[in-house]
Scaffold this motif. Sequence first.
Motif, PDB file in Angstrom:
ATOM      1  N   MET A 157       0.831  -1.221   0.000  1.00 53.21           N
ATOM      2  CA  MET A 157       0.000   0.000   0.000  1.00 53.21           C
ATOM      3  C   MET A 157       0.857   1.258   0.000  1.00 53.21           C
ATOM      4  O   MET A 157       0.587   2.209  -0.747  1.00 53.21           O
ATOM      5  CB  MET A 157      -0.942  -0.018   1.213  1.00 53.21           C
ATOM      6  N   ILE A 158       1.875   1.260   0.826  1.00 51.59           N
ATOM      7  CA  ILE A 158       2.724   2.462   0.919  1.00 51.59           C
ATOM      8  C   ILE A 158       3.492   2.660  -0.395  1.00 51.59           C
ATOM      9  O   ILE A 158       3.575   3.773  -0.922  1.00 51.59           O
ATOM     10  CB  ILE A 158       3.659   2.361   2.147  1.00 51.59           C
ATOM     11  N   ASP A 159       3.995   1.561  -0.943  1.00 45.12           N
ATOM     12  CA  ASP A 159       4.789   1.668  -2.179  1.00 45.12           C
ATOM     13  C   ASP A 159       3.931   2.045  -3.385  1.00 45.12           C
ATOM     14  O   ASP A 159       4.399   2.735  -4.294  1.00 45.12           O
ATOM     15  CB  ASP A 159       5.518   0.345  -2.465  1.00 45.12           C
ATOM     16  N   THR A 160       2.696   1.571  -3.412  1.00 46.06           N
ATOM     17  CA  THR A 160       1.833   1.874  -4.567  1.00 46.06           C
ATOM     18  C   THR A 160       1.124   3.211  -4.375  1.00 46.06           C
ATOM     19  O   THR A 160       1.250   4.121  -5.201  1.00 46.06           O
ATOM     20  CB  THR A 160       0.760   0.763  -4.742  1.00 46.06           C
ATOM     21  N   ASN A 161       0.382   3.319  -3.281  1.00 51.48           N
ATOM     22  CA  ASN A 161      -0.521   4.474  -3.114  1.00 51.48           C
ATOM     23  C   ASN A 161       0.230   5.779  -2.855  1.00 51.48           C
ATOM     24  O   ASN A 161      -0.251   6.851  -3.232  1.00 51.48           O
ATOM     25  CB  ASN A 161      -1.489   4.227  -1.947  1.00 51.48           C
ATOM     26  N   ILE A 162       1.370   5.682  -2.202  1.00 55.45           N
ATOM     27  CA  ILE A 162       2.118   6.917  -1.893  1.00 55.45           C
ATOM     28  C   ILE A 162       3.326   7.053  -2.814  1.00 55.45           C
ATOM     29  O   ILE A 162       3.437   8.012  -3.577  1.00 55.45           O
ATOM     30  CB  ILE A 162       2.602   6.944  -0.425  1.00 55.45           C
ATOM     31  N   LYS A 163       4.217   6.069  -2.755  1.00 51.47           N
ATOM     32  CA  LYS A 163       5.486   6.246  -3.481  1.00 51.47           C
ATOM     33  C   LYS A 163       5.289   6.165  -4.996  1.00 51.47           C
ATOM     34  O   LYS A 163       5.951   6.885  -5.759  1.00 51.47           O
ATOM     35  CB  LYS A 163       6.520   5.233  -2.980  1.00 51.47           C
ATOM     36  N   GLY A 164       4.357   5.328  -5.434  1.00 50.45           N
ATOM     37  CA  GLY A 164       4.075   5.229  -6.872  1.00 50.45           C
ATOM     38  C   GLY A 164       3.513   6.540  -7.401  1.00 50.45           C
ATOM     39  O   GLY A 164       3.916   7.034  -8.455  1.00 50.45           O
ATOM     40  N   LEU A 165       2.580   7.091  -6.643  1.00 50.73           N
ATOM     41  CA  LEU A 165       1.987   8.386  -7.024  1.00 50.73           C
ATOM     42  C   LEU A 165       3.050   9.478  -7.061  1.00 50.73           C
ATOM     43  O   LEU A 165       3.099  10.305  -7.989  1.00 50.73           O
ATOM     44  CB  LEU A 165       0.863   8.719  -6.030  1.00 50.73           C
ATOM     45  N   SER A 211      -4.703   9.572   3.358  1.00 50.02           N
ATOM     46  CA  SER A 211      -4.419  10.875   3.983  1.00 50.02           C
ATOM     47  C   SER A 211      -3.186  11.476   3.348  1.00 50.02           C
ATOM     48  O   SER A 211      -3.099  12.688   3.122  1.00 50.02           O
ATOM     49  CB  SER A 211      -4.145  10.727   5.486  1.00 50.02           C
ATOM     50  N   ALA A 212      -2.220  10.596   3.043  1.00 48.75           N
ATOM     51  CA  ALA A 212      -0.999  11.067   2.385  1.00 48.75           C
ATOM     52  C   ALA A 212      -1.326  11.626   1.006  1.00 48.75           C
ATOM     53  O   ALA A 212      -0.767  12.648   0.591  1.00 48.75           O
ATOM     54  CB  ALA A 212       0.022   9.935   2.279  1.00 48.75           C
ATOM     55  N   VAL A 213      -2.252  10.973   0.300  1.00 48.08           N
ATOM     56  CA  VAL A 213      -2.634  11.481  -1.035  1.00 48.08           C
ATOM     57  C   VAL A 213      -3.223  12.885  -0.898  1.00 48.08           C
ATOM     58  O   VAL A 213      -2.950  13.767  -1.710  1.00 48.08           O
ATOM     59  CB  VAL A 213      -3.632  10.524  -1.735  1.00 48.08           C
ATOM     60  N   LYS A 214      -3.999  13.101   0.164  1.00 51.29           N
ATOM     61  CA  LYS A 214      -4.546  14.448   0.402  1.00 51.29           C
ATOM     62  C   LYS A 214      -3.413  15.440   0.653  1.00 51.29           C
ATOM     63  O   LYS A 214      -3.369  16.516   0.052  1.00 51.29           O
ATOM     64  CB  LYS A 214      -5.517  14.396   1.585  1.00 51.29           C
ATOM     65  N   ALA A 215      -2.474  15.079   1.518  1.00 52.19           N
ATOM     66  CA  ALA A 215      -1.374  15.996   1.845  1.00 52.19           C
ATOM     67  C   ALA A 215      -0.498  16.256   0.616  1.00 52.19           C
ATOM     68  O   ALA A 215      -0.063  17.387   0.384  1.00 52.19           O
ATOM     69  CB  ALA A 215      -0.537  15.423   2.989  1.00 52.19           C
ATOM     70  N   LEU A 216      -0.271  15.202  -0.163  1.00 52.58           N
ATOM     71  CA  LEU A 216       0.576  15.365  -1.362  1.00 52.58           C
ATOM     72  C   LEU A 216      -0.135  16.189  -2.428  1.00 52.58           C
ATOM     73  O   LEU A 216       0.515  16.950  -3.155  1.00 52.58           O
ATOM     74  CB  LEU A 216       0.982  13.994  -1.918  1.00 52.58           C
ATOM     75  N   SER A 217      -1.448  16.052  -2.524  1.00 59.25           N
ATOM     76  CA  SER A 217      -2.212  16.877  -3.474  1.00 59.25           C
ATOM     77  C   SER A 217      -2.152  18.339  -3.039  1.00 59.25           C
ATOM     78  O   SER A 217      -1.904  19.235  -3.858  1.00 59.25           O
ATOM     79  CB  SER A 217      -3.678  16.424  -3.527  1.00 59.25           C
ATOM     80  N   ASP A 218      -2.379  18.568  -1.758  1.00 61.52           N
ATOM     81  CA  ASP A 218      -2.338  19.942  -1.238  1.00 61.52           C
ATOM     82  C   ASP A 218      -0.933  20.532  -1.400  1.00 61.52           C
ATOM     83  O   ASP A 218      -0.778  21.691  -1.779  1.00 61.52           O
ATOM     84  CB  ASP A 218      -2.745  19.977   0.238  1.00 61.52           C
ATOM     85  N   GLY A 219       0.065  19.706  -1.112  1.00 53.07           N
ATOM     86  CA  GLY A 219       1.451  20.179  -1.218  1.00 53.07           C
ATOM     87  C   GLY A 219       1.807  20.541  -2.648  1.00 53.07           C
ATOM     88  O   GLY A 219       2.402  21.588  -2.922  1.00 53.07           O
ATOM     89  N   LEU A 220       1.400  19.678  -3.576  1.00 54.27           N
ATOM     90  CA  LEU A 220       1.707  19.939  -4.992  1.00 54.27           C
ATOM     91  C   LEU A 220       0.988  21.199  -5.463  1.00 54.27           C
ATOM     92  O   LEU A 220       1.553  22.018  -6.196  1.00 54.27           O
ATOM     93  CB  LEU A 220       1.292  18.726  -5.839  1.00 54.27           C
ATOM     94  N   ARG A 221      -0.277  21.354  -5.009  1.00 51.82           N
ATOM     95  CA  ARG A 221      -1.058  22.531  -5.422  1.00 51.82           C
ATOM     96  C   ARG A 221      -0.345  23.808  -4.992  1.00 51.82           C
ATOM     97  O   ARG A 221      -0.334  24.810  -5.712  1.00 51.82           O
ATOM     98  CB  ARG A 221      -2.470  22.451  -4.820  1.00 51.82           C
ATOM     99  N   ILE A 222       0.255  23.771  -3.814  1.00 50.39           N
ATOM    100  CA  ILE A 222       1.023  24.937  -3.336  1.00 50.39           C
ATOM    101  C   ILE A 222       2.256  25.143  -4.215  1.00 50.39           C
ATOM    102  O   ILE A 222       2.560  26.244  -4.653  1.00 50.39           O
ATOM    103  CB  ILE A 222       1.449  24.722  -1.865  1.00 50.39           C
ATOM    104  N   ASP A 223       2.926  24.030  -4.509  1.00 56.40           N
ATOM    105  CA  ASP A 223       4.196  24.126  -5.234  1.00 56.40           C
ATOM    106  C   ASP A 223       4.033  24.539  -6.693  1.00 56.40           C
ATOM    107  O   ASP A 223       5.001  24.979  -7.318  1.00 56.40           O
ATOM    108  CB  ASP A 223       4.957  22.786  -5.137  1.00 56.40           C
ATOM    109  N   VAL A 224       2.825  24.378  -7.243  1.00 58.25           N
ATOM    110  CA  VAL A 224       2.616  24.798  -8.650  1.00 58.25           C
ATOM    111  C   VAL A 224       1.682  26.009  -8.748  1.00 58.25           C
ATOM    112  O   VAL A 224       1.224  26.347  -9.836  1.00 58.25           O
ATOM    113  CB  VAL A 224       2.062  23.641  -9.539  1.00 58.25           C
ATOM    114  N   ALA A 225       1.438  26.650  -7.612  1.00 58.93           N
ATOM    115  CA  ALA A 225       0.471  27.771  -7.612  1.00 58.93           C
ATOM    116  C   ALA A 225       0.922  28.919  -8.509  1.00 58.93           C
ATOM    117  O   ALA A 225       0.099  29.711  -8.966  1.00 58.93           O
ATOM    118  CB  ALA A 225       0.239  28.256  -6.184  1.00 58.93           C
TER     119      ALA A 225
END
Length: 251
Positions: A107-115, A157-171
């Motif tokens: 799960m960690i390797d696919t859902n977080i690290k793969g993304l 939850s990590a996908v949420k944080a990574l989405s939010d983080g990316l949104r900030i980084d490409v704002a």
Amino acid sequence: MNKIALVTGATSGIGEACARKLAICGYNMIITGRKADHLDALARELAALGVGVFTLEFDVRDREAATAAIQGLPPEWQEIDVLVNNAGGAWGLEPEYEGNYEDWDTMIDTNIKGLLTMTRLIVPGMVERNRGHVVNIGSVAGDAAYAGGNVYCATKSAVKALSDGLRIDVAHTRVRVTNIKPGLVETNFSVTRFHGDKERADGVYKGIQPLTGEDIAECVAFAVNAPEHVQVAELLVLATHQASGSVIHRQ
Ligand code: 8X3
């Protein structure tokens, strides 16, 4: 020239529905997954819709294979406009203190690290071109833990944080980031979670009309087709008789 969309985990469920929907919307499609025969069958179907199709067979957990696949794309396929980070899943529903290490790693390797790998490989080009859209398939499971959900919920939850983080980084760019958070969707999801126990998987959707992969694909298309100045940051999409990850009314 049609725009290009790449969907990971396109060989079944939400990913397959997204690939079909985006092809209907006119995108040339790059479909990725682990099963060559499924990819080929879907590629034939999508090509019949009149769009270009490119298949990439790799597992998002294999960073080297993912890198080689993306970097090896022919020049006419390299300018990816839409990345749908769909590949993922749930393995196991044991209490956290009894969980299976292998399930956790998967799960960690696919859902977080793969993304993350796919994001790292594809978003630099979007930033450079000052256009693009990343759609991450999160989950209601990322909003709050439910019994036995522990590590799966944590990855979402990590996908949420990574989405939010990316949104900030490409704002500073025109790149948009969307986190779609489905509730109960009847796909192979529960069969995978219960390691192939179909009867147990069927029980998850007993007494409630679940969402379908197509329902989620409609949401992806809504976000992607929104006017350029509109960024659908997050969409929580539940079955009508579901109120949260743990509150489900069954008839
Ligand atoms: C899938 C939704 O509620 O089964 O991510 O976790 S749920």
